[in-house]
Scaffold this motif. Structure first.
Motif, mmCIF file in Angstrom:
data_model
loop_
_atom_site.group_PDB
_atom_site.id
_atom_site.type_symbol
_atom_site.label_atom_id
_atom_site.label_comp_id
_atom_site.label_asym_id
_atom_site.label_seq_id
_atom_site.Cartn_x
_atom_site.Cartn_y
_atom_site.Cartn_z
ATOM 1 N N UNK A 87 -12.563 -45.485 -39.968
ATOM 2 C CA UNK A 87 -12.789 -46.898 -39.647
ATOM 3 C C UNK A 87 -13.639 -47.517 -40.743
ATOM 4 N N UNK A 140 -15.487 -51.068 -42.232
ATOM 5 C CA UNK A 140 -15.907 -52.437 -41.951
ATOM 6 C C UNK A 140 -16.031 -53.164 -43.264
ATOM 7 N N UNK A 157 -16.223 -47.008 -29.566
ATOM 8 C CA UNK A 157 -15.483 -48.269 -29.461
ATOM 9 C C UNK A 157 -14.029 -48.087 -29.864
ATOM 10 N N UNK A 162 -12.534 -46.711 -26.872
ATOM 11 C CA UNK A 162 -12.438 -47.704 -25.806
ATOM 12 C C UNK A 162 -11.464 -48.817 -26.140
ATOM 13 N N UNK A 163 -10.773 -48.727 -27.268
ATOM 14 C CA UNK A 163 -9.780 -49.726 -27.701
ATOM 15 C C UNK A 163 -10.405 -51.075 -28.017
ATOM 16 N N UNK A 164 -11.691 -51.045 -28.351
ATOM 17 C CA UNK A 164 -12.323 -52.303 -28.745
ATOM 18 C C UNK A 164 -12.154 -52.494 -30.250
ATOM 19 N N UNK A 165 -12.328 -51.446 -31.010
ATOM 20 C CA UNK A 165 -11.967 -51.459 -32.428
ATOM 21 C C UNK A 165 -10.660 -50.701 -32.584
ATOM 22 N N UNK A 166 -9.913 -51.061 -33.613
ATOM 23 C CA UNK A 166 -8.708 -50.307 -33.951
ATOM 24 C C UNK A 166 -8.997 -49.510 -35.188
ATOM 25 N N UNK A 169 -19.760 -49.254 -22.107
ATOM 26 C CA UNK A 169 -20.572 -49.427 -23.307
ATOM 27 C C UNK A 169 -21.775 -50.293 -23.004
ATOM 28 N N UNK A 170 -21.614 -51.132 -22.003
ATOM 29 C CA UNK A 170 -22.726 -51.942 -21.566
ATOM 30 C C UNK A 170 -22.397 -52.300 -20.137
ATOM 31 N N UNK A 221 -21.417 -56.472 -18.358
ATOM 32 C CA UNK A 221 -20.878 -57.499 -19.247
ATOM 33 C C UNK A 221 -19.861 -58.279 -18.454
ATOM 34 N N UNK A 266 -12.102 -56.528 -11.910
ATOM 35 C CA UNK A 266 -10.785 -56.826 -12.470
ATOM 36 C C UNK A 266 -10.828 -56.843 -13.989
ATOM 37 N N UNK A 267 -11.974 -57.177 -14.573
ATOM 38 C CA UNK A 267 -12.098 -57.060 -16.034
ATOM 39 C C UNK A 267 -11.949 -55.598 -16.432
ATOM 40 N N UNK A 268 -12.498 -54.708 -15.611
ATOM 41 C CA UNK A 268 -12.405 -53.283 -15.914
ATOM 42 C C UNK A 268 -11.049 -52.693 -15.551
#
Ligand SMILES: Nc1ncnc2c1ncn2[C@@H]1O[C@H](COP(=O)(O)OP(=O)(O)OP(=O)(O)O)[C@@H](O)[C@H]1O
Ligand SMILES: [Mg+2]
Lengths: 278, 246
Positions: free
Chosen positions: B11, B13, B69, B72-76, B92-93, B96, B113-115
């Protein structure tokens, strides 16, 4: 197409986010939901005073309804516009303002701008219901046209959703998009015949003739604006009580589908980078 | 059987020297930004066995949260791939997405439902969530009136009730009072006994030794060692010592 699937699958999430918008907004206010009527009513009073009484703008009476009430004629175009403007100006920072959520939880990001479409749509439905009642009181025969009105509302929501997805993505990468957008929306509103009838533009256009020696007239350019077509169709249905013009209707359908397809396409391409870019 | 297979994940940045995030600067200077690539993870590969409690350890900035992350599919990942066997959820938090004006009850449905839980699922688990959080007395109050500990308790209870096959947890354990922390640890043990997989990050070697059976040590984005927990911790502490001496 696979994107539509995603949206369908997250409809419950969309519902809770919509509730978050709707309930969170008017919680602990005295008048609650009634506040959503206040803004259009205030605008109606101001514009009617300025344009009908001072400038003496006179739209043609409804044909065949025979209605001749400036305030109602105005609202038939103003309410759809305000809905569109609210969706787009709210949607533009729907990703940026939810940065914390996007960086911590995975969920289909597209529900964030879409939840503003549904939340604003909910308020709009309420406003339109009040307008329809007012129209019926003054004698318009609106009832048979209501199914078509609802269909047009859905179509405008699709158009607004598409535009909103585009500006939301743009705002992630260029944070001044939202400032630019508020100027664009103001110009856009005045370039759309909402508070003045299109006939004024037609008169002007006939006087000027073809622009720069081409057969293209000012009126042609005005009519490229999808919102002009939407406003026209809403007036044909609600104020005139007649079948919408087929050309206008086609223009609305095509622009709504194009906007949504483009919005989904851009969103799907950029979605994976949101958490980093925010 | 592996719960998660991490294959050659890298990964990068973009580190911006000058970040131009406005249209104005993009137009006036005709280029977006000056940047260089920074590799937060480089060619990391390992497998997480099913049913294990797996720790990621390493010093600050070594890429642990970045890896979580990605999981968790937050970053690719810039390159490489991650395969899952089973439903994955990440913590992760906690909390939220809570809306401050809405009540605890409304936030349970929103956050659930967000989860990724359905309404039916939340209905079914509602009592259990409220019970575990211990805030039932305040459940109809807006969450802005909650103490920060209560906020975290409720958030944790919702997140844990997702009951995923694979749970990914960043350092969220360091909150709440001692009693609640013990409750959380017990919950993780239950998870393990039920055959679920937990992947967590912690800086507390005692906690890691106590809870985990496998561990991986990351250093500056590279995987140093992976294996059973004692030998990895030993390598990490030894390596750090050698590092400090050098
Ligand atoms: N969004 C980002 N943009 C640029 N650099 C980032 C980003 N996220 C993380 N980094 C960099 O990647 C490296 C690894 O960060 P990471 O958060 O994964 O460390 P960590 O192992 O979780 O550290 P800690 O123990 O302090 O939590 C750091 O050098 C950090 O600066
Ligand atoms: Mg970290």
């Amino acid at each position: 197409m696979s994107y539509l699937r995603t949206v369908l699958d997250s409809r419950e999430l969309l519902m809770y986010l919509t509730l978050r918008e709707v309930k969170g907004k008017y919680k602990r206010t005295l008048l609650g939901q009634l506040w959503s009527l206040a803004n259009p009513l205030a605008m109606m009073v101001v514009y009617t005073f300025i344009f009908a009484f001072i400038f003496r703008v006179q739209p043609d009476p409804g044909d065949p309804s025979g209605l001749n009430v400036f305030a109602l004629w105005l609202l038939c175009g103003l309410l759809p516009w305000l809905f569109f403007a609210k969706v787009v100006s709210g949607g533009v920072d729907s990703l940026v303002s939810n940065a914390g959520l996007i960086q911590k939880v995975y969920f289909p990001r597209v529900v964030l701008p879409l939840s503003l479409v549904t939340a604003s749509g909910y308020n709009w439905l309420f406003e339109m219901a009040v307008l329809v009642i007012a129209l019926m009181i003054v004698g318009a025969w609106v009832l048979p046209w209501l199914p078509l009105v609802l269909l047009m509302m859905l179509l405008l929501a699709v158009f607004a959703a598409g535009v909103s997805l585009l500006v939301a993505v743009a705002n992630v990468y260029f944070r001044d998009t939202e400032h630019l957008l508020s100027i664009v929306l103001q110009l856009w509103m005045y370039l759309t015949p909402i508070i003045y009838p299109l006939s004024l533009v037609r008169n002007l256009s006939n006087d000027v003739g073809g622009l720069l020696g081409t057969p293209i007239t000012l009126l042609d350019i005005f009519r490229l604006n999808p919102m002009e077509r939407f406003v026209a169709v809403f007036r044909q249905l609600l104020y005139d009580n007649r079948w919408p013009d087929l050309g206008d209707l086609t223009f609305c359908i095509v622009s709504a589908l194009l906007a949504l397809a483009l919005g989904f396409w851009v969103f799907a391409r950029k979605e994976k980078g949101f958490a980093e870019a925010l | 059987m592996n719960a998660v297979e991490i294959d050659q994940v890298s990964k990068s940045f973009r580190l911006y020297h000058e970040r131009n995030q406005t249209l104005k600067s993009a137009i006036m200077r005709r280029r977006r930004s000056v940047h260089e690539d920074f590799w937060a993870l480089k060619d990391v590969s390992f497998d997480v066995p099913e049913g294990s409690t797996f720790a990621l350890i390493g010093s600050n900035g070594s890429g642990k949260s970045t890896l979580l992350k990605c999981l968790a599919k937050i970053y690719w990942p810039t390159s490489g791939s991650i395969r899952y066997n089973g439903r994955m959820a990440a913590m992760l938090e906690v909390g939220s997405g809570f809306h401050h004006e809405l009540s605890g009850r409304e936030n349970i449905y929103l956050n659930g439902s967000i989860l990724g839980m359905s309404k039916k699922e939340i209905d079914r688990k509602y009592d259990q969530i409220v019970d575990f959080s211990g805030v039932e007395q305040f459940i109809d109050q807006p969450v802005k009136n909650y103490s920060s500990g209560m906020y975290v308790r409720l958030g944790f209870s919702i997140a844990i009730s997702v009951e995923p096959d694979i749970l990914v947890v960043d350092e969220v354990l360091a909150v709440g009072d001692a009693e609640f922390q013990e409750k959380c640890l017990q919950k993780f043990r239950d998870f393990r006994d039920e055959g679920r997989t937990v992947i967590l990050v912690s800086h507390s070697m005692e906690a890691v030794r106590d809870m985990c059976d496998h561990a991986a040590w990351l250093n500056k984005g590279h995987l140093m060692t992976v294996g059973d927990v004692d030998s990895t911790i030993e390598a990490y502490l030894g390596g750090k010592g050698a590092h400090g001496a050098a």
